[in-house]
Write a protein that holds these residues in place. Structure first.
Motif, PDB file in Angstrom:
ATOM      1  N   TYR A  99      68.411  61.346  77.707  1.00  9.53           N
ATOM      2  CA  TYR A  99      68.076  60.132  76.953  1.00  9.53           C
ATOM      3  C   TYR A  99      69.107  59.824  75.856  1.00  9.53           C
ATOM      4  O   TYR A  99      69.094  58.735  75.285  1.00  9.53           O
ATOM      5  N   THR A 296      60.242  46.776  82.954  1.00  9.74           N
ATOM      6  CA  THR A 296      59.206  47.528  83.684  1.00  9.74           C
ATOM      7  C   THR A 296      58.153  46.583  84.275  1.00  9.74           C
ATOM      8  O   THR A 296      57.806  46.685  85.452  1.00  9.74           O
ATOM      9  N   ILE A 360      59.018  53.169  86.370  1.00 10.53           N
ATOM     10  CA  ILE A 360      59.836  54.266  85.831  1.00 10.53           C
ATOM     11  C   ILE A 360      59.593  55.471  86.739  1.00 10.53           C
ATOM     12  O   ILE A 360      58.565  56.137  86.646  1.00 10.53           O
ATOM     13  N   CYS A 427      52.927  55.540  77.704  1.00  8.60           N
ATOM     14  CA  CYS A 427      53.351  54.164  77.430  1.00  8.60           C
ATOM     15  C   CYS A 427      52.405  53.501  76.432  1.00  8.60           C
ATOM     16  O   CYS A 427      51.195  53.453  76.652  1.00  8.60           O
ATOM     17  N   GLY A 429      52.468  50.364  75.838  1.00 10.69           N
ATOM     18  CA  GLY A 429      52.226  48.975  76.228  1.00 10.69           C
ATOM     19  C   GLY A 429      51.447  48.842  77.533  1.00 10.69           C
ATOM     20  O   GLY A 429      51.477  47.789  78.165  1.00 10.69           O
ATOM     21  N   PHE A 432      48.881  45.958  77.651  1.00 12.43           N
ATOM     22  CA  PHE A 432      49.657  44.712  77.596  1.00 12.43           C
ATOM     23  C   PHE A 432      50.204  44.412  78.993  1.00 12.43           C
ATOM     24  O   PHE A 432      50.073  43.307  79.526  1.00 12.43           O
ATOM     25  N   ALA A 433      50.794  45.437  79.614  1.00 12.43           N
ATOM     26  CA  ALA A 433      51.438  45.257  80.913  1.00 12.43           C
ATOM     27  C   ALA A 433      50.413  44.869  81.981  1.00 12.43           C
ATOM     28  O   ALA A 433      50.634  43.944  82.759  1.00 12.43           O
ATOM     29  N   MET A 437      50.505  41.411  84.089  1.00  9.59           N
ATOM     30  CA  MET A 437      50.655  41.463  85.545  1.00  9.59           C
ATOM     31  C   MET A 437      49.542  40.667  86.221  1.00  9.59           C
ATOM     32  O   MET A 437      49.787  39.886  87.130  1.00  9.59           O
TER      33      MET A 437
HETATM   34  C1  HEM Z   1      54.284  48.162  84.336  1.00 13.37           C
HETATM   35  C2  HEM Z   1      54.818  48.232  83.161  1.00 13.37           C
HETATM   36  C3  HEM Z   1      55.170  49.500  82.449  1.00 13.37           C
HETATM   37  C4  HEM Z   1      55.361  50.759  82.931  1.00 13.37           C
HETATM   38  C5  HEM Z   1      55.235  51.243  84.369  1.00 13.37           C
HETATM   39  C6  HEM Z   1      55.704  51.601  81.812  1.00 13.37           C
HETATM   40  C7  HEM Z   1      55.942  52.963  81.903  1.00 13.37           C
HETATM   41  C8  HEM Z   1      56.245  53.765  80.821  1.00 13.37           C
HETATM   42  C9  HEM Z   1      56.498  55.179  80.905  1.00 13.37           C
HETATM   43  C10 HEM Z   1      56.471  56.009  82.191  1.00 13.37           C
HETATM   44  C11 HEM Z   1      56.761  55.619  79.656  1.00 13.37           C
HETATM   45  C12 HEM Z   1      57.137  57.037  79.248  1.00 13.37           C
HETATM   46  C13 HEM Z   1      58.638  57.112  79.129  1.00 13.37           C
HETATM   47  C14 HEM Z   1      59.165  58.483  78.832  1.00 13.37           C
HETATM   48  O1  HEM Z   1      58.420  59.422  78.638  1.00 13.37           O
HETATM   49  O2  HEM Z   1      60.391  58.591  78.776  1.00 13.37           O
HETATM   50  C15 HEM Z   1      56.708  54.484  78.769  1.00 13.37           C
HETATM   51  C16 HEM Z   1      56.941  54.534  77.417  1.00 13.37           C
HETATM   52  C17 HEM Z   1      56.983  53.422  76.614  1.00 13.37           C
HETATM   53  N1  HEM Z   1      56.665  52.134  76.967  1.00 13.37           N
HETATM   54 FE1  HEM Z   1      56.090  51.500  78.784  1.00 13.37          FE
HETATM   55  N2  HEM Z   1      55.746  50.841  80.684  1.00 13.37           N
HETATM   56  C18 HEM Z   1      55.400  49.556  81.017  1.00 13.37           C
HETATM   57  C19 HEM Z   1      55.283  48.475  80.173  1.00 13.37           C
HETATM   58  C20 HEM Z   1      55.509  48.512  78.821  1.00 13.37           C
HETATM   59  C21 HEM Z   1      55.329  47.409  77.925  1.00 13.37           C
HETATM   60  C22 HEM Z   1      54.810  46.029  78.329  1.00 13.37           C
HETATM   61  C23 HEM Z   1      55.726  47.825  76.685  1.00 13.37           C
HETATM   62  C24 HEM Z   1      55.755  47.077  75.394  1.00 13.37           C
HETATM   63  C25 HEM Z   1      55.028  46.049  75.163  1.00 13.37           C
HETATM   64  C26 HEM Z   1      56.151  49.208  76.811  1.00 13.37           C
HETATM   65  C27 HEM Z   1      56.639  49.979  75.794  1.00 13.37           C
HETATM   66  C28 HEM Z   1      56.856  51.326  75.869  1.00 13.37           C
HETATM   67  C29 HEM Z   1      57.303  52.134  74.751  1.00 13.37           C
HETATM   68  C30 HEM Z   1      57.646  51.632  73.352  1.00 13.37           C
HETATM   69  C31 HEM Z   1      57.373  53.457  75.209  1.00 13.37           C
HETATM   70  C32 HEM Z   1      57.733  54.686  74.401  1.00 13.37           C
HETATM   71  C33 HEM Z   1      56.433  55.291  73.902  1.00 13.37           C
HETATM   72  C34 HEM Z   1      56.608  56.523  73.057  1.00 13.37           C
HETATM   73  O3  HEM Z   1      57.488  57.354  73.317  1.00 13.37           O
HETATM   74  O4  HEM Z   1      55.822  56.643  72.128  1.00 13.37           O
HETATM   75  N3  HEM Z   1      55.993  49.592  78.114  1.00 13.37           N
HETATM   76  N4  HEM Z   1      56.382  53.362  79.509  1.00 13.37           N
END
Ligand code: HEM
Length: 484
Positions: A99, A296, A360, A427, A429, A432-433, A437
């Motif tokens: 990362y 995403t 992801i 995640c 969000g 929200f997602a 969708m």
């Molecule tokens: C289908 C849609 C989405 C999928 C499949 C998804 C999937 C993920 C996954 C797998 C992680 C973990 C990443 C890791 O450990 O490296 C993550 C983290 C995160 N996602 Fe999503 N995400 C989606 C939509 C969103 C949306 C809409 C937002 C914001 C509005 C968002 C904001 C974040 C943030 C800020 C993190 C970091 C959280 C943390 O470390 O505290 N994501 N997401």
């Protein structure tokens, strides 16, 4: 000179052999797929199109845990067993070294922040983002952008199929800017360039750790470095534009409006003032949410539409639910949060799409102190990849994994379903997602009959930071008539 050359020719293979033996002995009880004696699995990364299928085959063959080796690094552990994933993601919050390359772009934003910084920031941000009233207030924006998508699709519709992904990306980026940042006047041409530059960065960043470009001095000599510099310039412009519009908007607001409808960015700015945080804090979180929030969701929407096009009987059921909900087939509906919640079958369809095409496909964690994972003793500093795609495609957890069967989620959602990751660093969000969708997909299905692409084609799926189809996500469209 000749002597030096001879020494190198003899020493390099000996060194590689030493590394290879060291790797095989490293946590000896963890299986390692067959590989080249000297170069380990390095060659498997050359064929990007085979990585997903190859690594998934290993998941099935080796029971959800194996190590791979690219010299001269120590082996990386790949896990896809749900129990091991839960154990790891609830206890280990530090991201793996892969990362680090993202930090030039999103710095100490939530996605890449070191654990100490992350703990404070996630605690501060969660209340701004998770509130139901906030999510409900976003639905009108999702609906407006969904209408825009329908317009884009209608304009591009012809006899051939179209790649829906770039159009959807613009829509989800717009939604992100409007809902979370409270800005709506960004230049559409710039948005397109932003999306292209972002895609370029994701590709560069995902390739770096598995190639010689992981060494800074070699990377700086490469074309990727020049491309990265250019792309970073483009993506960093968005923060300046958002802040400029935000300042203008705030200057135009009257007193009554001041505390109503605070966007996520307004709340971040309040936090910044309250806790005396730096300007970089705001910049990193804005860039993180723009990245994490739009690509995403766009990926998930595009793959779901594709899956519906390829599975007509399932699309029929989705449409039947819409007709049942709204009495008859209507084109110009503005749907409410309550109605979105009532779309139960669509919920199953989206889950199945997130299973089959997790946006992801893999995430990484670093072991920060010696740790027992299942039956294995892992040493400090080991990098572990959680292979979400491999878990979702293992017949042990999802029978007939290559078939699109939404009903598999009818009774419950199994612990092996982890598109949004697991544990405290999951995640932020996800709700929200899911809402966006549903709003977008239900709208598109009401307007268009989705059909398989013409001419026939197979998607070339590769891993960038997200799951990406190199030849687009194509389908054909036919406008529905109101009497349907
Ligand atoms: C289908 C849609 C989405 C999928 C499949 C998804 C999937 C993920 C996954 C797998 C992680 C973990 C990443 C890791 O450990 O490296 C993550 C983290 C995160 N996602 Fe999503 N995400 C989606 C939509 C969103 C949306 C809409 C937002 C914001 C509005 C968002 C904001 C974040 C943030 C800020 C993190 C970091 C959280 C943390 O470390 O505290 N994501 N997401």
């Amino acid at each position: 000179m000749y002597f030096l050359l001879c020494v190198l020719i003899i020493m390099i293979p000996i060194w590689l052999l030493y590394l290879s033996i060291r790797c095989r002995l490293y946590i000896i009880n963890i299986p390692m797929p067959r590989c080249n004696l000297l170069f380990g699995h390095a060659f498997e990364f050359l064929d990007k199109k085979r990585i997903l299928s190859k690594f998934t085959e290993y998941c099935i063959e080796y029971g959800g845990i194996y190590k791979i080796y690219i010299p001269p690094k120590l082996p990386t552990l790949i896990i896809s067993d749900p129990e091991l994933i839960q154990q790891l993601t609830t206890t280990h919050l530090e991201k793996s070294l892969d990362y680090k390359v993202f930090k030039r772009w999103i710095g100490q934003g939530l996605l890449t922040a070191d654990v100490k910084v992350w703990k404070t920031n996630r605690r501060l941000i969660t209340p701004c983002f998770g509130r139901l009233s906030t999510l409900i207030s976003f639905v009108d924006i999702f609906e407006k952008n969904g209408n825009q998508l329908v317009n884009y699709l209608e304009n591009q519709m012809d006899n051939n199929s179209i790649d829906v992904f770039p159009l959807i990306k613009i829509i989800t980026l717009n939604s992100m800017c409007e809902t979370s940042m409270g800005v709506s006047k960004l230049n559409p041409d710039y948005m397109q360039t932003y999306c292209q530059s972002m895609q370029k960065l994701l590709k560069i960043y995902i390739n770096r750790p598995s190639s010689i470009k992981r060494y800074d001095f070699l990377y700086r000599l490469s074309n990727d470095y020049i491309e990265e510099e250019k792309a970073l310039k483009v993506v960093s412009e968005i923060f300046k534009m958002i802040m400029k519009e935000k300042i203008n908007n705030n200057a135009e607001k009257n007193v009554d409006e001041e505390n109503s409808n605070l966007s996520f960015l307004d709340m971040l700015l309040e936090i910044q003032t309250k806790y005396g945080l730096s300007k970089e804090y705001i910049r990193d979180e804005v860039n993180t949410f723009l990245l994490g929030g739009h690509d995403t969701t766009a990926t998930a929407i595009a793959f779901t539409l594709y899956s519906l096009a390829m599975n007509q009987h399932i699309q029929d059921k989705v449409l039947a639910e819409q007709i049942e909900l709204f009495g008859s087939f209507k084109e110009d509906l503005e749907v409410s949060h309550t109605e979105l919640k009532q779309m139960k079958y669509l919920d199953l369809v989206i889950k199945e799409s997130l299973r089959m095409f997790p946006p992801i496909p893999a995430i990484g964690r670093r072991i920060t102190s010696d740790f027992k994972l299942g039956d294995y003793d892992l040493p400090k500093n080991m990098n572990v990849t959680v292979f979400i795609y491999g878990c979702h495609h293992n017949p042990k957890y999802f029978p007939e994994p290559d078939k699109f069967i939404p009903e598999r989620f009818l009774d419950s959602t199994p612990s092996s379903f982890i598109p949004f990751s697991f544990g405290p660093r999951n995640c932020i969000g996800n709700k929200f997602a899911m809402l966006q969708m549903k709003s977008c997909i239900s709208k598109v299905v009401r307007y268009f009959k989705l059909l398989p692409p013409k001419p026939d084609y197979n998607m070339n799926l590769i891993i960038t930071a997200t799951l990406f189809s190199e030849n687009g996500i194509r389908l054909s469209l036919e406008k529905r008539v109101s009497s349907e």
